[in-house]
Scaffold this active site. Structure first.
Site, short mmCIF file in Angstrom:
data_model
loop_
_atom_site.label_atom_id
_atom_site.label_comp_id
_atom_site.label_asym_id
_atom_site.label_seq_id
_atom_site.Cartn_x
_atom_site.Cartn_y
_atom_site.Cartn_z
N ASP A 1 -5.65 -6.74 5.87
CA ASP A 1 -6.83 -6.14 5.25
C ASP A 1 -7.82 -7.24 4.85
O ASP A 1 -9.02 -7.15 5.12
CB ASP A 1 -6.38 -5.34 4.02
CG ASP A 1 -7.48 -4.44 3.47
OD1 ASP A 1 -8.60 -4.42 4.03
OD2 ASP A 1 -7.22 -3.74 2.47
N ASP B 1 -2.64 -18.34 3.37
CA ASP B 1 -3.70 -19.13 2.75
C ASP B 1 -4.28 -20.13 3.75
O ASP B 1 -5.50 -20.35 3.80
CB ASP B 1 -3.20 -19.83 1.48
CG ASP B 1 -1.83 -20.47 1.64
OD1 ASP B 1 -1.16 -20.26 2.67
OD2 ASP B 1 -1.41 -21.18 0.71
N ASP C 1 -11.54 -8.62 7.15
CA ASP C 1 -12.86 -8.61 6.53
C ASP C 1 -13.47 -10.01 6.54
O ASP C 1 -14.68 -10.19 6.77
CB ASP C 1 -12.79 -8.09 5.10
CG ASP C 1 -12.73 -6.57 5.03
OD1 ASP C 1 -12.65 -5.93 6.10
OD2 ASP C 1 -12.75 -6.01 3.92
N TYR D 1 0.82 -1.21 0.00
CA TYR D 1 0.00 0.00 0.00
C TYR D 1 0.86 1.26 0.00
O TYR D 1 0.43 2.31 -0.49
CB TYR D 1 -0.93 0.02 1.22
CG TYR D 1 -1.99 -1.04 1.20
CD1 TYR D 1 -2.11 -1.94 0.15
CD2 TYR D 1 -2.89 -1.15 2.25
CE1 TYR D 1 -3.08 -2.92 0.14
CE2 TYR D 1 -3.88 -2.13 2.24
CZ TYR D 1 -3.96 -3.01 1.19
OH TYR D 1 -4.94 -3.98 1.18
#
Length: 348
Positions: free
Chosen positions: A242, A218, A246, A136
């Site tokens: 991130d 993963d 979620d 980012y």
């Protein structure tokens, strides 16, 4: 008196921050508030998603209550003018490097989770996400290859000090919970993750009482669905955090229920729900304000040192939900304001 900057932002941001402010006002803590535009709203009013006056307020304030940014009308703007740049700018300018995202299933919301009730009911974790590094904030751009083809690139990188700093937040968070820390990386293929793992192991020597384990991202995503109750605290990088936070929110029933705190070294923080601006339901009174109300509780706890008031808010949200209060995302019919009313009744 403490100054709280309220940055409502876009979409449902003004609706949910209004309910959080009602709850804070009900506690009669003598807080002062100043409000400023941010995101798309600021672009349309001031020509930039993070105007100088908004940034100045954020720097002066003791804490920031943030709504959400994102406006489809801004999708074709230059990247530096898009709403999302406001939150990235605040993180950078204020040194907000540590994002704490608690995720737990509130009693009575088992049916709201996509997981089996007995699996979802065990969810009680905190995801500690690094905020100021990774892809980012790394070098990025568009270029043309030797073959004349378009190529996009984003550089992922961390230095050892950045990793050690967020690792310590993870260990300290685990100390006041159940004493278990899971560090999530992709060390089998990424050099950045190999450094991450090496440094976390080094920092662990200062926290012998904490049980540390490592997990590839993963596998962590799979385990969040298979057996989320195994996690106490997860520490991970910006990109992985991130995504996983979620995912954890939906395992816990709804993205509308999860708060977050973004902190710097001085415990100054920006507090926001983890959901987005949801422009499709903006202005319709359908948004769930609980994540923002719970973010206000985190504001009291981490930036103002008012654990007592934070406990009262969290207990009120729990009681309102236990009493059957539900917005549409939870399968109910209450409006945003009505959900705020339910929390206020429980608070009283």
């Amino acid at each position: 008196m403490s100054l709280i900057a309220i940055l409502p932002g876009d979409g449902i941001g003004p609706e949910v921050t209004a309910q959080a402010k009602r709850v804070l006002d009900a506690l009669d803590l003598g807080l002062n508030y100043e409000t400023a535009p941010v995101g798309g709203a600021a672009y349309f009013s001031d020509g930039h998603p993070l105007p100088a006056a908004t940034l100045d307020l954020a720097k002066r304030a003791d804490a920031i209550l943030f709504g959400a940014v994102g406006d489809p009308r801004c999708d074709n703007l230059e990247r530096q003018l898009r709403p999302e740049q406001a939150i990235l700018g605040l993180r950078k300018e204020l040194g907000l490097f540590a994002n704490l995202r608690p995720a737990r299933l509130f009693a009575g919301l088992e049916d709201a989770s996509a997981l089996r009730p007995e699996v979802a009911g065990a969810i009680d974790m905190v995801i500690v996400r690094e905020l100021n590094g990774d892809v980012y904030f790394g070098e990025k751009g568009m270029r043309t290859t030797a073959g004349g083809r378009r190529e996009g690139y984003d550089i992922m990188s961390y230095d050892e000090d950045e990793v050690a700093r967020i690792a310590r937040v993870g260990f300290e968070t685990a100390k006041v919970r159940r004493g278990k820390l899971c560090s999530v990386d992709k060390a089998n293929v990424l050099e950045t993750s190999q450094l991450w793992r090496d440094v976390v192991i080094e920092v662990a020597k200062d926290f012998p009482e904490i049980e540390l384990n490592h997990m590839y991202v993963d596998n962590a995503a799979m385990q969040l669905v298979r057996n989320p109750g195994q996690f106490d605290v997860i520490v991970t990088g910006n990109l992985f955090g991130d995504i996983l936070s979620d995912q954890a929110s939906m395992c816990a029933g709804s993205i509308g229920m999860l708060p977050s705190a973004s902190l710097n070294d001085a415990a100054k923080g920006l507090y926001e729900p983890i959901h987005g601006s949801a422009p499709d339901i903006a202005g319709q009174g359908k948004a769930n304000p609980c994540a923002t109300i719970l973010s206000a509780a985190m504001l009291l706890r981490y930036s103002l040192g008012r654990d007592d008031a934070a406990d009262r808010i969290e207990a009120a949200v729990t009681a309102a939900l236990h009493g059957g209060a539900r917005t549409a995302d939870l399968g109910g019919a209450l409006t945003t304001v009505q959900m705020g009313d339910a929390v206020l009744r429980a608070l009283a």
